[in-house]
Design a protein around this motif. Structure first.
Motif: not given
Length: 633
Positions: A266-292
Motif C-alpha cells: 500500500i502506497l501513500p497518496e502523495t506518491i501517486r501524482p509523482i508516478l503519473a508524472e514520471i511515466s506520462k511520456n512513456c510509450q510502452t510498459d518497458r519504458e514505464k518500468v525503466k522510469a520507475v
C-alpha cells in the motif's frame, strides 16, 4: 535476508583422568589416512536437537577438534550468532596439549561478544572465542546449547566437515520429535538418511558418518558443499513468529511467503501524482518500468535490515517511501507496489547470490539470501536488482545470472532459472599504442572496453575521485611507476553494458636497457594466473566465470633500433579455453601484438588438469615475454 547458516559442531568420546597434577585427556591416535592433506581433524562430534513445542526447541552440540598445524588454527575458533529466534544459553570449553594435558578451560564469560553489523537494523549478537595456542598439535573441546524460541522454520544443518583440509573421524546427529510430527530430510554426499526409532511419545531420528578424508582446497575447485556429507531437515508444518506454514514443497512454502507480503504494497497518496508524472511520456510498459526503476535509484538507498519474521518479511512500501531506504526485500516490494500503481504486473522473487542451484525436491528458507523483482512483459522478462542503482536497467548481474529462483505468487512458490550470458560476451578489449624511446622510456595510449561481467567489475570506478581512479588502474598493470594523464571514461548503461576507459601512461623506464639492447615487455596489462602445481589433481576443475580478453598492442620502435628477436607465436585450444599470441614485424619500424584469451566456464574432469597447468603456463609466458631490440651500428 536472514542467512540461515549454522556453525555445526559436535561431541567426542574420550577419557579424562584427574591426576594429582592436573586434568588429562587420553586421545586415541589419528589414522594416517585422516592426516593426508589435513590441517585439522574432527575427532568426534554430536549434534542433538530436541523439539519442545511449535515455537521452542533445544540445540545441543559438542565438538572435539585436533589442530595439526598453524594452517588449521582458524578452524578451532568458536563463533555463534544469536538473534530473536536463537539464543546461546550455555558454553564451556577446554584446550589440551599434544600429550593430553589441560592447558586452559573456558566458560561463557570468556566469550567475546559483538553487536556490530553492517545492517542498519538487526537483532543479532555474535559470540566468539579465538584459539591462540602456539604449539601443535593440540586438541580443543567446545560444548554449547542454543535455545530456539518464537518458532522453528528449520532444524540445524548437519555438516560435520566445515572446512577444506579437515578430516573427520566420527560424527552423529539426533533429532527428537513428537510422534505426530513428520519431518523432511535431504542428504548430500555420503550422508545416510536418518533411521527412526520410538521413545515413548517421541520419535528419534539418528544418523552418523565416519572416516571422511580431508578435502584439499585446490585452485579452481567447486564449493566445499559439493564434496562433504550434509543432512538438511525441516518440519513439514511449522510455526514462525506468530505465523504458520507448510514446508512440504516449494509451492506450499511460497504460499507462506506470499502471505508475508499481504498488505505491504500500500502506497501513500502523495506518491501517486509523482508516478503519473514520471511515466506520462512513456510509450510502452518497458519504458514505464525503466522510469520507475530510475526513480527508485534516485530517491532511495539500500540498507540491510534483519527484523520482522526472521528477516523474511519486507518493510511496508509506505515506510520505504517515507524513510528513503530499505533492504532487498523492502526495495523490491516498494518497486512492486509502484509498478502495481501503474497497472504493471510483477513478481516478488527470492534467490541465492551464493548457490546457483536450489534443491528442487527439498524446500527450505536457508537456501536463499536475496530478493529481486521479476517483471514479465509481453515481449521480454525483466529481472530487476533493486538494491544497486549502479547496475543498468535490464542487466542481470553476475551474482544472480543463471541462478535458480523462487517466484512468490498467490498460487504458491514456483522454481525458475534466470537467464545467463554466454562467456564470449564477458569481453574486455585493449587497444594500446606505445612509443618506445632509446633510453628505455615509453609513452602509451590506452583504450579499454569492458563488457557485461567485466563491466560489472568496474561499476565502482565511476564514483572514485581522480587520484583513486589512477590508483585503480595502476593496480592492474605490472609496471606501477608510470604516471597517468588524460584519463576519461564513458559508460553505456544498457542490457549489454559497456565501460570505456581511455588514458595515457608515461614511463621513464618501460624497457630494460642492457648495453645496446632493449628488453621490451610484451603485455603489462595482463597477468594470467598464479603458477599452478603440476602434482596430482584430486577433484574436477571448476571454472565459475568465463570471459574473453582481446588485446591489440602496437610498438613504435625508437630511431636507430632494429628488431633482434620476437617471441614465438602461441596457439592453444582446449575444452576449457583457448589462447592466441601473435607478434608481427611491420616493416622493421613497428611491431603489432595480438593476444586473445578465452576461458570457458564449467566443470572439467581431472584428466584435463595437466593440460590446464600447461595452458596457463603458456598464457603466463605469452603475457610476460620480452621483445629484444638492438641499437644499430
Amino acid at each position: 535476508m536472514k542467512n540461515f547458516c549454522f556453525f555445526v559442531l559436535f561431541l567426542f568420546k574420550f577419557s579424562i583422568v584427574d591426576t594429582a597434577a592436573q586434568e588429562k585427556v587420553i586421545l586415541p591416535a589419528i589414522a594416517d589416512s585422516l592426516k593426508v592433506n589435513a590441517y585439522s581433524v574432527v575427532r568426534e562430534n554430536r549434534l542433538q536437537f530436541i523439539y519442545e513445542s511449535d515455537v521452542s526447541g533445544l540445540h545441543k552440540e559438542k565438538l572435539v577438534l585436533t589442530v595439526l598445524n598453524e594452517k588449521g588454527t582458524e578452524s578451532a575458533n568458536f563463533i555463534y550468532t544469536s538473534d530473536t529466534f536463537r539464543e546461546l544459553v550455555k558454553f564451556n570449553g577446554a584446550i589440551y596439549d599434544s600429550s593430553g594435558n589441560l592447558i586452559r578451560k573456558m566458560k561463557m564469560a570468556d566469550l567475546k561478544t559483538s553487536e556490530y553489523t553492517d545492517e542498519l537494523a538487526s537483532d543479532s549478537k555474535t559470540y566468539y572465542y579465538e584459539s591462540t595456542v602456539a604449539s601443535y598439535p593440540y586438541t580443543i573441546v567446545y560444548e554449547w546449547d542454543v535455545k530456539y524460541k518464537k518458532g522453528i522454520i528449520a532444524f540445524p544443518v548437519f555438516i560435520p566437515q566445515c572446512n577444506f583440509n579437515q578430516s573427520l573421524e566420527n560424527a552423529s546427529f539426533q533429532l527428537v520429535l513428537p510422534n505426530t510430527m513428520d519431518p523432511i530430510f535431504k542428504t548430500k554426499g555420503e550422508m545416510l538418511m536418518p533411521k527412526k526409532s520410538q521413545d515413548g511419545k517421541n520419535s528419534v531420528y539418528e544418523t552418523m558418518v565416519s572416516n571422511c578424508t580431508a578435502i584439499e582446497n585446490e585452485p579452481f575447485t567447486d564449493a566445499l558443499s559439493s564434496f562433504v556429507p550434509i543432512l538438511y531437515s525441516v518440519p513439514r508444518q511449522f510455526s514462525y513468529d506468530k505465523t504458520r506454514g507448510d514446508m512440504s514443497d516449494w509451492k506450499t512454502f511460497g504460499l507462506w511467503q506470499y502471505g508475508l507480503l499481504t498488505g505491504r504494497d500500500i502506497l501513500p497518496e502523495t506518491i501517486r501524482p509523482i508516478l503519473a508524472e514520471i511515466s506520462k511520456n512513456c510509450q510502452t510498459d518497458r519504458e514505464k518500468v525503466k522510469a520507475v526503476y530510475d526513480y527508485l535509484a534516485k530517491t532511495s538507498r539500500y540498507v540491510s535490515i534483519q527484523l520482522g519474521i526472521g528477516g523474511l518479511q519486507p518493510m511496508p512500501a509506505a515506510e520505504v517511501y517515507r524513510l528513503g531506504f530499505g533492504d532487498c526485500k523492502g526495495l523490491s516490494n516498494y518497486m512492486f507496489a509502484m509498478l502495481k500503481e501503474l497497472g504493471i504486473h510483477s513478481v516478488y522473487t527470492v534467490i541465492s547470490t551464493v548457490n546457483p542451484r536450489l534443491i528442487h525436491d527439498f524446500a527450505s528458507a536457508n537456501q536463499m539470501n536475496h530478493v529481486i523483482l521479476q517483471v514479465p512483459l509481453e515481449k521480454d522478462t525483466l529481472w530487476l536488482e533493486c538494491t544497486n542503482p549502479q547496475l543498468p536497467f535490464g542487466y542481470i548481474h553476475r551474482s544472480i545470472a543463471g541462478h535458480d529462483a523462487l517466484l512468490i505468487k498467490n498460487t504458491g512458490g514456483e522454481v525458475c532459472c534466470l537467464p545467463s550470458y554466454p562467456d564470449t560476451l564477458n569481453k574486455e578489449s585493449l587497444f594500446v599504442n606505445i612509443e618506445l624511446a632509446g633510453d628505455g622510456g615509453g609513452n602509451i595510449d590506452v583504450k579499454q572496453n569492458s563488457e557485461l561481467y567485466q563491466y560489472e567489475a568496474l561499476t565502482g570506478f565511476v564514483n572514485l575521485d581522480l587520484e583513486k581512479k589512477k590508483e585503480f588502474i595502476r593496480r592492474g598493470i605490472d609496471l606501477t611507476q608510470g604516471s597517468i594523464s588524460n584519463l576519461t571514461y564513458s559508460e553505456l548503461k544498457s542490457d549489454l553494458p559497456v565501460m570505456q576507459i581511455n588514458y595515457r601512461l608515461d614511463y621513464d623506464k618501460y624497457s630494460s636497457k642492457t648495453g645496446s639492447r632493449l628488453f621490451v615487455p610484451v603485455n603489462i596489462f595482463r597477468r594470467g594466473v598464479k603458477t599452478l602445481s603440476a602434482g596430482k589433481r584430486n577433484h574436477p576443475l571448476y571454472i565459475s566465470y568465463g570471459y574473453a580478453d582481446s588485446d591489440t598492442i602496437s610498438f613504435n620502435l625508437p630511431d636507430g633500433y632494429s628488431i633482434e628477436a620476437l617471441p614465438k607465436s602461441i596457439d592453444i585450444e582446449q575444452p576449457f579455453g583457448s589462447f592466441i599470441s601473435i607478434l608481427k614485424n611491420e616493416g622493421g619500424k613497428r611491431i603489432t601484438v595480438i593476444q586473445k584469451l578465452q576461458i570457458n566456464s564449467g566443470r572439467y574432469d581431472t584428466k584435463f588438469y595437466s593440460a590446464f597447468v600447461n595452458f596457463w603456463s603458456e598464457v603466463n609466458k605469452g603475457y610476460a615475454n620480452k621483445i629484444i631490440l638492438k641499437k644499430m651500428e
